[in-house]
Design a protein around this motif. Structure first.
Motif, PDB file in Angstrom:
ATOM      1  N   PRO A  76       1.399   4.002  -7.539  1.00 22.84           N
ATOM      2  CA  PRO A  76       1.730   2.577  -7.407  1.00 22.84           C
ATOM      3  C   PRO A  76       2.290   1.960  -8.684  1.00 22.84           C
ATOM      4  N   LYS A  77       1.756   2.308  -9.835  1.00 22.90           N
ATOM      5  CA  LYS A  77       2.200   1.664 -11.071  1.00 22.90           C
ATOM      6  C   LYS A  77       3.670   2.003 -11.345  1.00 22.90           C
ATOM      7  N   GLU A  78       4.019   3.276 -11.244  1.00 16.19           N
ATOM      8  CA  GLU A  78       5.396   3.684 -11.554  1.00 16.19           C
ATOM      9  C   GLU A  78       6.380   3.376 -10.421  1.00 16.19           C
ATOM     10  N   ALA A  79       5.820   2.939  -9.276  1.00 14.32           N
ATOM     11  CA  ALA A  79       6.712   2.499  -8.190  1.00 14.32           C
ATOM     12  C   ALA A  79       7.563   1.322  -8.645  1.00 14.32           C
ATOM     13  N   ASN A  80       7.102   0.629  -9.701  1.00 10.77           N
ATOM     14  CA  ASN A  80       7.830  -0.550 -10.195  1.00 10.77           C
ATOM     15  C   ASN A  80       8.974  -0.210 -11.145  1.00 10.77           C
ATOM     16  N   GLY A 107      -0.377   3.156  -2.671  1.00 16.72           N
ATOM     17  CA  GLY A 107      -1.084   1.882  -2.558  1.00 16.72           C
ATOM     18  C   GLY A 107      -0.558   0.870  -3.549  1.00 16.72           C
ATOM     19  N   TYR A 108      -1.457   0.001  -4.007  1.00 20.60           N
ATOM     20  CA  TYR A 108      -1.053  -1.113  -4.858  1.00 20.60           C
ATOM     21  C   TYR A 108      -1.635  -1.032  -6.261  1.00 20.60           C
ATOM     22  N   ASP A 109      -0.824  -1.480  -7.219  1.00 21.83           N
ATOM     23  CA  ASP A 109      -1.318  -1.746  -8.569  1.00 21.83           C
ATOM     24  C   ASP A 109      -1.289  -3.262  -8.796  1.00 21.83           C
ATOM     25  N   SER A 110      -0.075  -3.831  -8.881  1.00 20.87           N
ATOM     26  CA  SER A 110       0.048  -5.288  -9.079  1.00 20.87           C
ATOM     27  C   SER A 110       0.532  -6.027  -7.836  1.00 20.87           C
ATOM     28  N   MET A 111       0.675  -5.306  -6.731  1.00 14.97           N
ATOM     29  CA  MET A 111       1.111  -5.898  -5.455  1.00 14.97           C
ATOM     30  C   MET A 111       2.483  -6.566  -5.548  1.00 14.97           C
ATOM     31  N   ARG A 140      -7.668  -4.854 -10.134  1.00  9.52           N
ATOM     32  CA  ARG A 140      -7.671  -6.328 -10.236  1.00  9.52           C
ATOM     33  C   ARG A 140      -7.383  -6.890  -8.847  1.00  9.52           C
ATOM     34  N   ASP A 141      -7.985  -8.028  -8.547  1.00 14.00           N
ATOM     35  CA  ASP A 141      -7.730  -8.685  -7.265  1.00 14.00           C
ATOM     36  C   ASP A 141      -7.962  -7.707  -6.107  1.00 14.00           C
ATOM     37  N   LYS A 142      -9.111  -7.019  -6.174  1.00 13.67           N
ATOM     38  CA  LYS A 142      -9.371  -5.885  -5.299  1.00 13.67           C
ATOM     39  C   LYS A 142      -9.422  -6.257  -3.814  1.00 13.67           C
ATOM     40  N   ALA A 143     -10.114  -7.352  -3.488  1.00 14.35           N
ATOM     41  CA  ALA A 143     -10.267  -7.684  -2.073  1.00 14.35           C
ATOM     42  C   ALA A 143      -8.904  -7.951  -1.427  1.00 14.35           C
TER      43      ALA A 143
END
Ligand SMILES: [Zn+2]
Length: 283
Positions: A76-80, A107-111, A140-143
């Motif tokens: 997810p992080k390098e998807a950006n 999945g997500y890192d920073s959405m 972060r912002d898990k929910a």
């Protein structure tokens, strides 16, 4: 106690760890492709890394009697990073390899919108290659990250029983446990989930569709926390069979859905071979 760690980054660990893990009962691991800390600048760094996950690392693990499989993905992080996007084009080739038992970590890192897109593309790859998917949930912002991940999973059409949402905690487990997806928990030394907290969750949610991992990597982490969780379960009154289910049969069932899990002779209930030296290819 036979242990299958379903999420551990052995590339970042030493042979001392393999020795200690083997002595503690760890006989099988799955190593998901992830972010290495240092940003990668092109697809070649990924293919070398993926090759090592399906070549060198299983060989190294084998010296200690540990069976090694991998999952591959653009994390997810390098998807950006647009320089990493061409990784999506080489993934189909890796998703056909024998040692690859899922698509992950996705999945997500920073959405971000980029993460949305890469997540959806890789779930489609999991469906196309008939593989399970390992979904990392953001720290972060898990929910909100879990809710959004579940929505993307539902939209993809992948069967929920072929998806694990990992790094859950007491709050996010509530969001996942009725969805049919597997519940993944990463046990850390001093933050997030601990063995005693994990035992409390097992009392509430049971042992079905639960995966417990160390997620050990280059950060503060401990590859023996799977074993510590098994011991904490026994102390709390769970049976040997409960522990075997959570720490062995569940990961076998989840990754077995790939049709590629090859446990050879490490599956036997007795003690397994643990060597104390490592062969170095070519020397
Ligand atoms: Zn990880």
């Amino acid at each position: 106690m036979r242990i299958f760690d379903p999420h551990i980054h052995m590339t970042s660990r030493t042979t001392d760890d393999y020795e200690r893990m083997a002595a503690a009962g760890v006989r099988a691991v799955v190593e998901p492709a992830f972010w290495l800390g240092q940003p990668r600048t092109g697809v070649g760094s990924f293919t070398d890394y993926f090759d090592s996950l399906i070549g060198w690392e299983p060989f190294r693990a084998g010296q200690f009697g540990v069976r090694h499989h991998a999952t591959v993905a653009l994390n997810p992080k390098e998807a950006n990073d647009p320089r990493c996007r061409p990784v999506l084009e080489v993934l189909p080739r890796y998703l056909e390899k024998d040692g690859v038992v899922a698509v992950g970590e996705i999945g997500y890192d920073s959405m971000t919108p980029e993460e949305d897109e890469v997540f959806a593309v890789q779930l489609a790859l999991a469906v196309a290659h008939d593989l399970p998917a390992l979904v990392h949930t953001p720290h972060r912002d898990k929910a909100r990250g879990v809710e959004r991940s579940l929505a993307v999973v539902a939209e993809s059409g992948i069967e929920p029983g072929r998806v694990v949402l990992d790094h859950l905690n007491e709050v996010t487990v509530e969001l996942v446990h009725d969805t049919g997806c597997w519940l993944g928990f990463s046990i850390y030394p001093d933050t997030k989930m601990s063995p005693p907290r994990m035992v409390e969750l097992l009392k509430v949610y049971g042992t079905e569709r639960v995966l417990v991992n160390s997620a050990a990597d280059w950060g503060r982490s401990d590859p023996l926390l799977t074993r510590a969780t098994g011991e904490a379960m026994l102390l709390a009154g769970f049976t040997d069979d409960d522990v075997d289910r959570v720490l062995w049969r569940n990961p076998v069932e989840f990754y077995g859905q790939s049709g590629r899990l090859d446990l050879g002779d490490v599956d036997a209930p007795g003690p397994t071979f643990a060597g104390n030296s490592i062969l170095r290819g070519g020397s």
